[in-house]
Each structure stands twice: as structure tokens, then as C-alpha cells.
Design an enzyme around this catalytic site. Structure first.
Site, PDB file in Angstrom:
ATOM      1  N   ARG A  17       0.690  -1.207   0.023  1.00 36.23           N
ATOM      2  CA  ARG A  17       0.131  -0.104   0.285  1.00 36.23           C
ATOM      3  C   ARG A  17       0.862   1.353   0.112  1.00 36.23           C
ATOM      4  O   ARG A  17       0.476   2.404   0.547  1.00 36.23           O
ATOM      5  CB  ARG A  17      -1.162  -0.012   1.192  1.00 36.23           C
ATOM      6  CG  ARG A  17      -1.964  -1.132   0.985  1.00 36.23           C
ATOM      7  CD  ARG A  17      -2.831  -1.093   2.344  1.00 36.23           C
ATOM      8  NE  ARG A  17      -2.034  -1.384   3.493  1.00 36.23           N
ATOM      9  CZ  ARG A  17      -2.361  -0.950   4.819  1.00 36.23           C
ATOM     10  NH1 ARG A  17      -3.574  -0.470   5.098  1.00 36.23           N
ATOM     11  NH2 ARG A  17      -1.670  -1.437   5.721  1.00 36.23           N
ATOM     12  N   LYS A 110     -20.604   4.200  -7.378  1.00 35.58           N
ATOM     13  CA  LYS A 110     -19.903   2.818  -7.757  1.00 35.58           C
ATOM     14  C   LYS A 110     -19.733   2.425  -9.311  1.00 35.58           C
ATOM     15  O   LYS A 110     -20.372   2.902  -9.955  1.00 35.58           O
ATOM     16  CB  LYS A 110     -20.851   1.763  -7.031  1.00 35.58           C
ATOM     17  CG  LYS A 110     -21.083   1.906  -5.435  1.00 35.58           C
ATOM     18  CD  LYS A 110     -19.833   1.663  -4.701  1.00 35.58           C
ATOM     19  CE  LYS A 110     -20.047   1.819  -3.320  1.00 35.58           C
ATOM     20  NZ  LYS A 110     -20.975   0.955  -2.766  1.00 35.58           N
ATOM     21  N   ASN A 115     -17.135  -2.865  -6.014  1.00 35.44           N
ATOM     22  CA  ASN A 115     -17.045  -1.926  -4.837  1.00 35.44           C
ATOM     23  C   ASN A 115     -15.865  -0.963  -5.087  1.00 35.44           C
ATOM     24  O   ASN A 115     -15.729  -0.091  -4.188  1.00 35.44           O
ATOM     25  CB  ASN A 115     -16.491  -2.832  -3.644  1.00 35.44           C
ATOM     26  CG  ASN A 115     -16.618  -1.859  -2.318  1.00 35.44           C
ATOM     27  OD1 ASN A 115     -17.425  -1.171  -2.172  1.00 35.44           O
ATOM     28  ND2 ASN A 115     -15.716  -2.378  -1.420  1.00 35.44           N
ATOM     29  N   ILE A 451     -23.577   7.793  11.261  1.00 41.50           N
ATOM     30  CA  ILE A 451     -23.791   6.656  10.418  1.00 41.50           C
ATOM     31  C   ILE A 451     -23.171   5.428  11.331  1.00 41.50           C
ATOM     32  O   ILE A 451     -23.757   4.208  11.118  1.00 41.50           O
ATOM     33  CB  ILE A 451     -23.219   6.484   9.238  1.00 41.50           C
ATOM     34  CG1 ILE A 451     -24.061   7.876   8.377  1.00 41.50           C
ATOM     35  CG2 ILE A 451     -23.498   5.253   8.258  1.00 41.50           C
ATOM     36  CD1 ILE A 451     -25.313   7.650   8.282  1.00 41.50           C
ATOM     37  N   SER A 453     -19.404   4.844  12.594  1.00 41.60           N
ATOM     38  CA  SER A 453     -17.998   4.940  12.907  1.00 41.60           C
ATOM     39  C   SER A 453     -17.481   6.303  13.145  1.00 41.60           C
ATOM     40  O   SER A 453     -18.286   7.271  12.661  1.00 41.60           O
ATOM     41  CB  SER A 453     -17.098   4.266  11.877  1.00 41.60           C
ATOM     42  OG  SER A 453     -17.502   5.075  10.484  1.00 41.60           O
ATOM     43  N   CYS A 536      -8.075   1.617   1.006  1.00 40.74           N
ATOM     44  CA  CYS A 536      -8.078   0.251   0.674  1.00 40.74           C
ATOM     45  C   CYS A 536      -8.869  -0.662   1.599  1.00 40.74           C
ATOM     46  O   CYS A 536      -8.934  -0.442   3.017  1.00 40.74           O
ATOM     47  CB  CYS A 536      -6.531  -0.003   0.824  1.00 40.74           C
ATOM     48  SG  CYS A 536      -5.608   0.950  -0.535  1.00 40.74           S
ATOM     49  N   GLU A 685     -26.657   8.937   1.319  1.00 42.02           N
ATOM     50  CA  GLU A 685     -25.520   9.932   0.864  1.00 42.02           C
ATOM     51  C   GLU A 685     -26.338  10.876   0.047  1.00 42.02           C
ATOM     52  O   GLU A 685     -27.032  10.574  -0.789  1.00 42.02           O
ATOM     53  CB  GLU A 685     -24.509   9.271   0.066  1.00 42.02           C
ATOM     54  CG  GLU A 685     -23.583  10.233  -0.515  1.00 42.02           C
ATOM     55  CD  GLU A 685     -23.914  11.145  -1.709  1.00 42.02           C
ATOM     56  OE1 GLU A 685     -23.440  12.145  -1.766  1.00 42.02           O
ATOM     57  OE2 GLU A 685     -24.878  10.405  -2.658  1.00 42.02           O
ATOM     58  N   HIS A 714     -16.204  12.586   2.961  1.00 44.53           N
ATOM     59  CA  HIS A 714     -15.144  12.163   2.241  1.00 44.53           C
ATOM     60  C   HIS A 714     -14.180  13.423   1.971  1.00 44.53           C
ATOM     61  O   HIS A 714     -13.238  13.099   0.985  1.00 44.53           O
ATOM     62  CB  HIS A 714     -15.483  11.108   0.908  1.00 44.53           C
ATOM     63  CG  HIS A 714     -16.152   9.989   1.201  1.00 44.53           C
ATOM     64  ND1 HIS A 714     -17.384   9.675   1.325  1.00 44.53           N
ATOM     65  CD2 HIS A 714     -15.577   8.702   1.551  1.00 44.53           C
ATOM     66  CE1 HIS A 714     -17.731   8.822   1.563  1.00 44.53           C
ATOM     67  NE2 HIS A 714     -16.504   7.790   1.774  1.00 44.53           N
TER      68      HIS A 714
END
Length: 780
Positions: A17, A110, A115, A451, A453, A536, A685, A714
Site C-alpha cells: 500500500r 460505484k 465496490n 452513521i 463509525s 483500501c 448519501e 470524504h
């Protein structure tokens, strides 16, 4: 005759990564742009050399990206919306990707039925000024390393337009783009490029015939450059477009033979003698090793029908991890039937060599012919011996890797009996929505929540790593997680939220966390794939029947609820999302796998209720992305997908409020199915889509409660109270007051606390002002 091999793209995040880490370091000001670009260059060149070493004849190049390959082509063709014109260079690029203070990013959605998320181009009238110098530099570098094997990947104009927001008609847009594509191909020709891949995946969509004249006009013009073109499609079959696509003036056409019915189309209608077929026979979107006894006959059929073809993956390999041999902690029986990108390269080369060898040995006679029952021909092919030889299994035993795997993962009879015993009542709530709503928790009008987290800081990530390595005890780990939950609850109460969450600090990923506690799931150490930008994920592997052996979320819920008088949501990931975000089995249907997961979640709902949960959220952000690309197959998918959610939630008591969350999806054409989920509250969203998502729900007559996503998680930008209030006013204008919730558009795990807290306080303040404007205090 030697059968050649090709690739259509490769993982681009780096084996470790490296690109993700460099991006985040750049955004945080820890490295400069040159260091970032050097990292991307090194990863890109390592990818090329891996494919070269594997023996690939035609290596697709140019797909590596800083954030998103669609954004790259948007940028190169000068399709820059007005709000970004004030910036330049990387600042402009990342502003389009992530937004800036007061400036919204491009909408994200998407990529077909994957995904992966791409950024939606916004195309308006006006002169375009293309700059593909970065792409030409990349191609030139590739030529130095790969020579004639370097095959540039160019994103097709028709698919670019099909997936964009257009503020002008298609004919005008095409007339503007054709000269730019012609100039690009001319420049590539001057470099001595032997062929160009033009990717047009939109050809497999159900509306392909509506674009027939546009494709014909584009490729008639491009053919005038006289550089060989390979028209690449994937993710499904061509369907009704097959006949006219075969007539387009290109030199090769690549088809996906792992999804849809392209093989049947070839057998029925044939394939043009003046074109080469790219046979996408190695599945680029799943991680299972090929079964030669299934794949070889398909290639033999192709050999009977097609004059010239090459073997390749079904699509870009960006959807699978790099190397299965690195997964040393997986059981050997499972690891030996896995195939990641490097193994898929080997499979491509092996299949091409096998067909070449068989072709020479048997003088063009097919080993297996679908049209004839010829036992003599069939006897020439021993798939068992082939598997043992190629995959270097123990040649002293006749067991293949697949046979060993099936012994390792037998059928679970208890699960099978549970599935057989299901009745229609298991899929329904005890009371209708209208009747059960009055029994559910009372909240202020425009209730505020998140939502699920909250920021996954470096300290949280390090804590999980230390626990996984055995450096701290389970007791110390749980104590540390509880400290995070305590701080999260306090922060939410300070911000003034009405419904709280525990923050999900114990969860690396919303699918992985549950899969780790369910039998039938396996997890990789290095199986990272790109979801978007620097995000990721490591998709779980479903390899056997799914069984829940103990409660998965109850302890964290009980602790969080003990800290506050406000309601705390129980947080679950729905069965459809777990299916769509995992590498699934191929020996049983996706429906059966979803139902197995739903049975496990059903038990978790019961345990959460027993622990005092009044609100339970079962997230299904991937519901729409699982839709087949052709509408004629939608009903079958939506039937079992909705039923699996209802099986999860059907056990809930009428007084339990069931929430679900969906993001970055279009809802207009599946409103009836979303309504059929029978969730009490749906959060969406809506911040990047300019309220289009909300309009789709309201225009469709959606009757239940809606959480209007007013905060783009985001983007690092902190939305103001007025910005969110403006969006909420749109909600009031389109929905009854009692239906509206207020929340961010997605989870907050990727954001920083210093961004999250002020944004949530602004969101709560916007809800308060809206209550004053509406002069109401209760949802009813």
C-alpha cells in the site's frame, strides 16, 4: 500456432500500500509532490516488470492513478467544472477528488457492479483544452522497460460520457471529444505503439443500443488514425449490441467470458474473421484458482469458432490483491486454491500455452466440443493430471488442490436444515410500519445521529496491531477500547446528538469485523484492494457455510449504553453488503450465502434486543451495487437481496426501530425494492449529489423515515451550519417533517477528530434552527 496473452490493468496501490501511504503523507504535509509522484512511479514500474517476468505478451499500461482513473481522464481532457478553475496542478486534481473549504468535490459513485468508487465527471459546454503529457510520459517510460509489449489503456469516449453528468447533448459532447481522442491516438502512433486498448465497458449496459450511432461515429473517426485498436469490454456480455459491435472498425474486441453469455453469443453468431478476440477467461474479480476442467473446454470451443484470439483476464486485475503466496497464515488447503493478481498472470500464460500445445499435438482437433458428444476427443484431456502438474501439488497423490479443499470445508448440515425450515413469516415484521412506529422510541423532530463509525486514529490502529501480535492482553485491549468508547460517547453528548453510537473502534472494517467472528469466513494479511483514493480494504473470503457461534456486538453496545441516558444504536452490517464486499463461493448461489449470513445476523438482533437496544442499524450500502448490469436480471437479484435483509430484521420486535444505510447509489429505479426492505429509517448519501438522491426517494413516494446526508465525510472540508441548513430546507420542501432525520452521509472513520467535532456541532445547530423555523419539537 502460439496463442498470445494480454492484461487489461493491474493493482495500483503497491504490494504494501505504498501509494496509499504516500497520498496520506502528502495530504498531511509530511512529504512533497515529487516524493508522492516518485512512489507512484516505482509502484507502476514494479507492476510492469511483474507482468513482463510472468511472460505476458501485451501488457496494459497507463492505468496507475493518484486517486481515480476516471478523474485522470476527466482531468486530461480538460473537463474541469467552473468551481475548480481557480486552482491548478495537483491542488486542482485533489480539489476535484476531495473538495476544498466551501467547494464540493465531484460526486462519487460505484463503478458498475463493483465496490470501487469513481468520481463522476461533470461535462458542460465550452472549449476543451486537453493535456495528456503525463500519460505520454508514462507510455514512453513503459516502452523503455517493456518495448513492444507496452499497450496503452485509453478510457473510451462513449463510456466517459455515459457515466458523466452532461449539461449538453451527447452529439455536441462527442463532437468536442473526437478531435482530442484523434490527436491522442496520433501522438501514440508517433511513438511507435503497436496497439491501443480502448476501454468501453458501458457497451455491456442494457441501454447500449441507444448509443449505437455514437459508437459508430466515434470509431469511424478513430479508425482514420490507422493505429490498431482493441475495443475492450468487461463485467457482462454484449447482449443485443453484439451484432453491430462486431462491425465496428477496430482490430480486436475483448469480451468477458466469466460473466454473462458472451460464449453463447460467439457460438450462435460467430466472430468476424478480420478481428482478433480477447478472451477474458481468467476471472479478474474473484480470487479462486481456475478449474482447468471447466476452463479448457471453453477455450477449445473458442478455437473452433474464432480464427485469432489471445488469452487474458476478464477485466483489470485491480479488483484482486497482489500475491496469494504471501498469505502464510491461511490454512494450506485454502491457500492452495487461491489466485491473486500474480497467480492470475500465471494462469493466463498457462492457458495460452496449454491451448498452443494441444493445438500442435492434436492438429487443431478440439479436446472437448460442446456441440458433439465425442468420448474419443474427451479422453485426450485429463484435467486431474493437468491440475496436479500445473499447480505443483504433491504428484505422489491423485488428489487435486480442489479435492483437498473440499475435504477441508465440508457442508454444515445444521445450517442446511435451518435454510430448509424457513417460512414466509421469518421474512416479515410482526406489525406494519404505520402500526409499529408509535411503539418505538420518542425523539425530537429532525433527530440527529451519525452513521456509526468515528475516527480511526493512528493510536487506535496501533492498538489493534499490538493486540493482534500478542503484545498486549485481551483484558488490556478491551480496557483501551472502552476508553475510546467513553470518549466517543462524551463527544457526541457534547455535540448534542440525539441518537448515539459507540464508534466502532474495535472494527477494522464493517465487513471484516463480522466475518472474523463467523465460521466460513477467512481473512488475508496482505489482501488489500482499492476502494477509492487512498481507501483500501481487505475483502473477506467466504469459503464455507456461515455459522454464528457467539454474540458479536453485544458487549460494546452494553458498555456504551451504560454511559448515557440517550439511546445508542446497535450496529450491524447487512447480508447483501457482506456478500457484495467479499470474495464469495462459486459452488453455491449468492442467495444461499446471503441467507446464511442473514440467519447469523438474526440471532445478533435478538441478543441486542435482550441487552436493551431500542434502535438497531443493519447497513446495506452495497445493495444497489450488486444489481446485474442488465435490467432483465434485476428482479431475480432484488428478490433475494431484499429477502435476505428482511430475514435479518424480521425477528425484531415492533418497538425496535430498524435503521439501514445506503451510500453513493442511485435509488430512483429501485424505490419499490427499498420500500420493501421495511426499514423504519433509511440514511442516505446526499451531500455530493446536490439532493438528487433525496429527490429520487421523494419522487418515488418513499413513505418511511429518511436520514438526509448533509455532511460529506470524504472531504476534509468542515461544512458550515448554513450549508447544512440549506440542504435540510430542501428536505422539508420534499418530505413531511416526521420523516426527516439529520446525519452525515457515511461513517466518520476516515476523518480526523478536529474535523468531526466542529462538523457535528454545526450539524446539530442546523437541526435546532430548522426546528425553530418549522416551529415543531416532536417528530409526530
Amino acid at each position: 500456432m502460439k496463442i498470445q496473452t494480454a492484461t487489461l490493468g493491474y493493482p495500483r496501490i503497491g504490494k504494501n500500500r505504498e501509494v496509499k501511504k504516500a497520498l496520506e503523507a502528502f495530504w498531511n504535509g509530511k512529504i512533497g509532490s515529487q516524493s508522492l509522484l516518485q512512489t507512484v512511479k516505482e509502484v507502476e514500474e514494479a507492476n510492469w516488470k511483474t507482468q513482463l517476468d510472468a511472460g505476458i505478451d501485451k501488457i496494459g499500461i497507463g492505468d496507475t492513478t493518484l486517486y481515480d482513473h476516471i478523474l485522470d481522464w476527466t482531468f486530461r481532457f480538460g473537463l474541469i467544472p467552473e468551481r475548480f478553475q481557480q486552482f491548478s496542478g495537483l491542488e486542482r486534481y485533489f480539489a476535484m477528488a476531495r473538495g476544498k473549504e466551501g467547494i464540493s468535490a465531484l460526486e462519487m459513485t460505484k463503478w458498475f457492479d463493483t465496490n470501487y468508487h469513481y468520481l463522476v465527471p461533470e461535462i458542460t459546454s465550452g472549449a476543451l483544452r486537453a493535456d495528456w503529457s503525463d500519460f505520454i510520459e508514462r507510455v514512453s517510460r513503459a516502452q523503455e522497460i517493456l518495448g513492444k509489449r507496452a499497450i496503452p489503456i485509453v478510457f473510451g469516449s462513449c463510456t466517459l460520457l455515459r457515466l458523466s453528468k452532461l449539461d449538453l447533448n451527447v452529439d455536441t459532447a462527442i463532437s468536442q471529444l473526437i478531435p482530442l481522442y484523434t490527436d491522442l491516438l496520433t501522438e501514440l502512433k508517433s511513438l511507435g505503439i503497436s496497439e491501443v486498448q480502448i476501454h468501453e465497458p458501458a457497451l455491456v449496459l442494457g441501454d447500449g443500443n441507444n448509443w449505437k450511432e455514437h459508437y459508430q461515429a466515434v470509431y469511424k473517426s478513430l479508425s482514420g488514425v490507422e493505429i490498431p485498436l482493441n475495443l475492450v469490454t468487461y463485467f457482462d456480455d454484449l447482449g443485443e449490441t453484439y451484432s453491430w459491435v462486431m462491425d465496428l472498425p477496430v482490430n480486436a474486441i475483448s469480451l468477458d467470458l466469466t460473466r454473462g453469455s458472451n460464449l453463447e453469443l460467439i457460438k450462435t453468431y460467430g466472430f468476424p474473421e478480420d478481428k482478433r478476440l480477447g478472451v477474458g477467461i481468467v476471472d479478474a474479480r474473484n480470487i479462486w484458482q481456475i478449474c482447468p476442467e471447466e476452463v479448457i473446454p471453453k477455450l477449445e470451443t473458442i478455437k473452433d469458432v474464432v480464427r485469432e484470439f489471445e488469452v487474458q483476464p476478464s477485466a483489470s486485475l485491480q479488483f484482486v490483491p497482489y500475491d496469494a503466496t504471501r498469505e502464510t497464515q491461511l490454512p494450506e488447503a485454502l491457500r492452495n486454491v487461491l489466485s491473486f493478481a500474480e497467480q492470475k498472470l500465471q494462469e493466463v500464460v498457462f492457458l495460452a500455452q496449454k491451448i498452443t500445445v494441444c493445438d500442435a499435438k492434436y492438429n487443431h482437433e478440439p479436446l472437448v466440443n460442446f456441440n458433439r458428444n465425442n468420448s474419443q476427443n474427451q479422453s485426450k484431456f485429463d484435467a486431474t493430471k493437468l491440475t496436479v502438474t500445473y499447480y505443483k501439488k504433491d504428484q505422489k497423490t491423485i488428489e487435486t488442490a480442489w479435492e483437498k479443499f473440499r475435504r477441508f470445508s465440508p457442508i454444515n448440515q445444521i445450517v442446511q436444515q435451518q435454510l430448509k425450515s424457513l417460512t414466509s413469516k421469518d421474512f416479515e415484521r410482526n406489525l406494519s410500519y404505520d402500526l409499529r412506529r408509535s411503539l418505538q422510541i420518542s425523539l425530537p423532530v429532525f433527530p440527529t445521529t451519525t452513521i456509526g463509525s468515528f475516527p480511526q486514529t493512528s493510536d487506535v490502529r496501533k492498538l489493534r496491531v499490538r493486540y493482534k501480535r500478542g503484545e498486549i492482553s485481551q483484558e488490556d485491549y478491551q480496557t483501551a477500547i472502552k476508553a475510546q468508547i467513553l470518549e466517543c460517547i462524551r463527544s457526541q453528548e457534547e455535540a448534542g446528538l440525539d441518537v448515539l453510537v459507540h464508534g466502532e473502534f474495535e472494527r477494522t472494517d464493517m465487513v471484516e469485523y463480522f466475518g472474523q467472528q463467523l465460521q466460513g469466513f477467512a481473512f488475508t494479511q496482505n489482501g488489500w484492494v482499492q476502494s477509492y483514493g487512498s481507501r483500501c480494504v481487505r475483502p473477506p473470503i467466504i469459503y464455507g457455510d456461515v455459522i454464528r457461534t457467539q454474540a458479536m456486538t453485544v458487549d460494546e453496545f452494553i458498555y456504551a449504553q451504560s454511559l448515557t441516558e440517550k439511546p445508542v444504536k446497535g450496529m450491524l452490517t447487512g447480508p447483501v453488503t457482506m456478500i457484495n464486499w467479499s470474495y464469495t463461493r462459486t459452488d453455491i448461489s449468492r442467495q444461499e450465502q446471503a441467507f446464511q449470513i442473514a440467519l447469523a445476523l438474526r440471532d445478533e438482533v435478538t441478543d441486542l434486543e435482550a441487552a436493551g437496544a431500542k434502535i438497531i442499524q443493519i447497513d446495506e450500502p452495497a445493495l444497489r451495487e450488486g444489481l446485474p448490469l442488465k435490467t432483465k436480471r434485476w428482479n431475480e437479484y432484488l428478490s433475494w437481496a431484499v429477502d435476505s435483509f428482511k430475514l435479518s430484521a424480521g425477528i425484531a420486535k415492533p418497538g425496535t426501530q430498524i435503521h439501514t444505510h445506503m451510500c453513493y447509489s442511485e435509488f430512483g429505479d429501485i424505490i419499490t425494492d427499498i420500500e420493501r426492505l421495511d426499514a423504519d429509517v433509511l440514511s442516505i448519501e446526499n451531500s455530493r449529489s446536490n439532493n438528487e438522491t433525496l429527490y429520487e426517494l421523494t419522487d418515488g413516494g418513499y413513505s418511511k423515515q429518511v436520514g438526509n446526508g448533509v455532511y460529506d465525510v470524504h472531504s476534509p472540508a468542515i461544512p458550515t451550519t448554513e450549508q447544512m441548513l440549506s440542504q435540510l430546507r430542501t428536505g422539508i420542501a420534499n418530505l413531511p417533517v416526521k420523516q426527516i432525520w439529520v446525519n452525515p452521509d457515511c461513517g466518520l472513520k476516515t476523518r480526523r477528530w478536529e474535523e468531526v467535532i466542529p462538523a457535528l456541532k454545526n450539524m446539530v445547530e442546523a437541526a435546532k434552527k430548522l426546528r425553530e423555523e418549522a416551529n415543531v419539537t416532536k417528530g409526530d
